[in-house]
Design a protein around this motif. Structure first.
Motif, mmCIF file in Angstrom:
data_model
loop_
_atom_site.group_PDB
_atom_site.id
_atom_site.type_symbol
_atom_site.label_atom_id
_atom_site.label_comp_id
_atom_site.label_asym_id
_atom_site.label_seq_id
_atom_site.Cartn_x
_atom_site.Cartn_y
_atom_site.Cartn_z
ATOM 1 N N ALA A 91 16.816 -13.947 -6.352
ATOM 2 C CA ALA A 91 16.860 -12.535 -6.736
ATOM 3 C C ALA A 91 15.493 -12.085 -7.255
ATOM 4 N N ILE A 92 14.847 -12.929 -8.032
ATOM 5 C CA ILE A 92 13.518 -12.583 -8.552
ATOM 6 C C ILE A 92 12.509 -12.511 -7.411
ATOM 7 N N ASP A 93 12.579 -13.453 -6.470
ATOM 8 C CA ASP A 93 11.678 -13.416 -5.311
ATOM 9 C C ASP A 93 11.895 -12.141 -4.509
ATOM 10 N N SER A 94 13.144 -11.773 -4.316
ATOM 11 C CA SER A 94 13.469 -10.553 -3.585
ATOM 12 C C SER A 94 12.926 -9.327 -4.315
ATOM 13 N N TRP A 95 13.131 -9.280 -5.613
ATOM 14 C CA TRP A 95 12.618 -8.168 -6.416
ATOM 15 C C TRP A 95 11.094 -8.094 -6.306
ATOM 16 N N GLU A 96 10.456 -9.256 -6.429
ATOM 17 C CA GLU A 96 8.994 -9.316 -6.367
ATOM 18 C C GLU A 96 8.492 -8.842 -4.998
ATOM 19 N N ASP A 97 9.148 -9.287 -3.923
ATOM 20 C CA ASP A 97 8.748 -8.874 -2.576
ATOM 21 C C ASP A 97 8.915 -7.373 -2.390
ATOM 22 N N GLY A 98 9.998 -6.826 -2.933
ATOM 23 C CA GLY A 98 10.225 -5.376 -2.848
ATOM 24 C C GLY A 98 9.146 -4.592 -3.574
ATOM 25 N N LYS A 99 8.801 -5.053 -4.765
ATOM 26 C CA LYS A 99 7.750 -4.374 -5.540
ATOM 27 C C LYS A 99 6.403 -4.457 -4.826
ATOM 28 N N LYS A 100 6.100 -5.642 -4.268
ATOM 29 C CA LYS A 100 4.847 -5.806 -3.542
ATOM 30 C C LYS A 100 4.794 -4.872 -2.337
ATOM 31 N N ALA A 101 5.902 -4.780 -1.604
ATOM 32 C CA ALA A 101 5.954 -3.906 -0.430
ATOM 33 C C ALA A 101 5.754 -2.454 -0.837
ATOM 34 N N SER A 102 6.356 -2.067 -1.954
ATOM 35 C CA SER A 102 6.211 -0.698 -2.445
ATOM 36 C C SER A 102 4.754 -0.406 -2.805
ATOM 37 N N ILE A 103 4.120 -1.326 -3.504
ATOM 38 C CA ILE A 103 2.718 -1.148 -3.896
ATOM 39 C C ILE A 103 1.821 -1.104 -2.659
ATOM 40 N N GLU A 104 2.091 -1.985 -1.697
ATOM 41 C CA GLU A 104 1.286 -1.995 -0.471
ATOM 42 C C GLU A 104 1.457 -0.691 0.300
ATOM 43 N N ALA A 105 2.665 -0.125 0.314
ATOM 44 C CA ALA A 105 2.900 1.157 0.979
ATOM 45 C C ALA A 105 2.105 2.266 0.285
ATOM 46 N N GLN A 106 2.111 2.246 -1.047
ATOM 47 C CA GLN A 106 1.323 3.230 -1.795
ATOM 48 C C GLN A 106 -0.155 3.073 -1.494
ATOM 49 N N LEU A 107 -0.614 1.832 -1.428
ATOM 50 C CA LEU A 107 -2.011 1.561 -1.124
ATOM 51 C C LEU A 107 -2.373 2.088 0.261
ATOM 52 N N MET A 108 -1.488 1.870 1.220
ATOM 53 C CA MET A 108 -1.733 2.358 2.583
ATOM 54 C C MET A 108 -1.832 3.888 2.596
ATOM 55 N N LYS A 109 -0.938 4.560 1.853
ATOM 56 C CA LYS A 109 -0.990 6.022 1.785
ATOM 57 C C LYS A 109 -2.311 6.488 1.188
ATOM 58 N N ILE A 110 -2.727 5.815 0.110
ATOM 59 C CA ILE A 110 -3.998 6.190 -0.534
ATOM 60 C C ILE A 110 -5.161 5.952 0.420
ATOM 61 N N GLU A 111 -5.141 4.812 1.132
ATOM 62 C CA GLU A 111 -6.216 4.527 2.084
ATOM 63 C C GLU A 111 -6.241 5.569 3.200
ATOM 64 N N GLU A 112 -5.056 5.982 3.685
ATOM 65 C CA GLU A 112 -5.003 7.007 4.726
ATOM 66 C C GLU A 112 -5.584 8.321 4.214
ATOM 67 N N LYS A 113 -5.215 8.688 2.982
ATOM 68 C CA LYS A 113 -5.756 9.917 2.395
ATOM 69 C C LYS A 113 -7.278 9.827 2.270
ATOM 70 N N MET A 114 -7.747 8.662 1.823
ATOM 71 C CA MET A 114 -9.195 8.490 1.652
ATOM 72 C C MET A 114 -9.906 8.536 3.007
ATOM 73 N N GLU A 115 -9.312 7.920 4.027
ATOM 74 C CA GLU A 115 -9.907 7.958 5.364
ATOM 75 C C GLU A 115 -9.948 9.392 5.882
ATOM 76 N N LYS A 116 -8.874 10.137 5.637
ATOM 77 C CA LYS A 116 -8.827 11.533 6.073
ATOM 78 C C LYS A 116 -9.905 12.356 5.353
ATOM 79 N N LYS A 117 -10.011 12.140 4.018
ATOM 80 C CA LYS A 117 -11.041 12.873 3.259
ATOM 81 C C LYS A 117 -12.431 12.463 3.715
ATOM 82 N N LYS A 118 -12.610 11.169 3.976
ATOM 83 C CA LYS A 118 -13.901 10.686 4.442
ATOM 84 C C LYS A 118 -14.258 11.358 5.765
ATOM 85 N N ALA A 119 -13.271 11.427 6.677
ATOM 86 C CA ALA A 119 -13.519 12.079 7.969
ATOM 87 C C ALA A 119 -13.869 13.550 7.769
#
Length: 178
Positions: A91-119
């Motif tokens: 259960a802890i591993d599952s929770w940890e994986d979910g949190k990591k996936a959520s953070i990585e998704a947020q990071l991807m959104k931020i990177e996309e925004k930054m790439e768009k602003k950079k362009a």
């Protein structure tokens, strides 16, 4: 007076029990003593050797049966504890994986925004460069046009001097004043 004191003393504990309504719990029976663990030194026991051996063997079998049950219970409890711990760790591993996936998704959104602003900034800077180049070309063209005008004026003035035969008055001053 002594008899009355004894009666009140004996009545008090019963009254306490009756007042508190606490049930009286009997003590558990004493543990069974196994004959193979202890020597029976009772001379009044009139058992034969075969009977004693049989009793000892039965007691030993019963004891081994109890030990086997205890060992089985122990293994069962250990397995239960292990399964419970494994379930909680999963259960802890599952929770940890979910949190990591959520953070990585947020990071991807931020990177996309930054790439768009950079362009957008790159496009803006390129447009500025094009604008600066255009302004520079316009200024160069204006200077070139002014140079041609002055060149034509000089040619016209030289033609007048040639036709009239006059020489310019400030010949040396104009050459060095530039």
């Amino acid at each position: 007076m002594g008899a009355e004191a004894e009666e009140t003393e004996t009545e008090t504990p019963q009254n306490d029990v009756a007042q508190h309504n606490t049930p009286i719990v009997p003590l558990p029976p004493p543990p069974i003593l196994h004959s193979f663990l202890y020597e029976i030194s009772d001379p009044s026991a009139q058992k034969t050797d075969a009977s004693k051996d049989r009793d000892v063997a039965l007691a030993r079998v019963e004891w081994e049966k109890k030990l086997a049950l205890i060992k089985a219970w122990e293994e069962s409890e250990k397995i239960k504890a292990e399964n419970k711990a494994y379930k909680r760790l999963s259960a802890i591993d599952s929770w940890e994986d979910g949190k990591k996936a959520s953070i990585e998704a947020q990071l991807m959104k931020i990177e996309e925004k930054m790439e768009k602003k950079k362009a957008e900034y790159v496009e803006e800077m390129k447009n500025k460069i094009v604008g600066i180049h255009k302004q520079g070309e316009e200024k160069k063209a204006a200077i070139e046009a002014e140079r041609r005008e002055q060149y034509l004026k000089v040619e016209e003035t030289a033609a007048k001097y040639r036709s009239s035969g006059f020489t310019p008055k400030n010949l040396l001053l104009k050459c060095f004043s530039g």
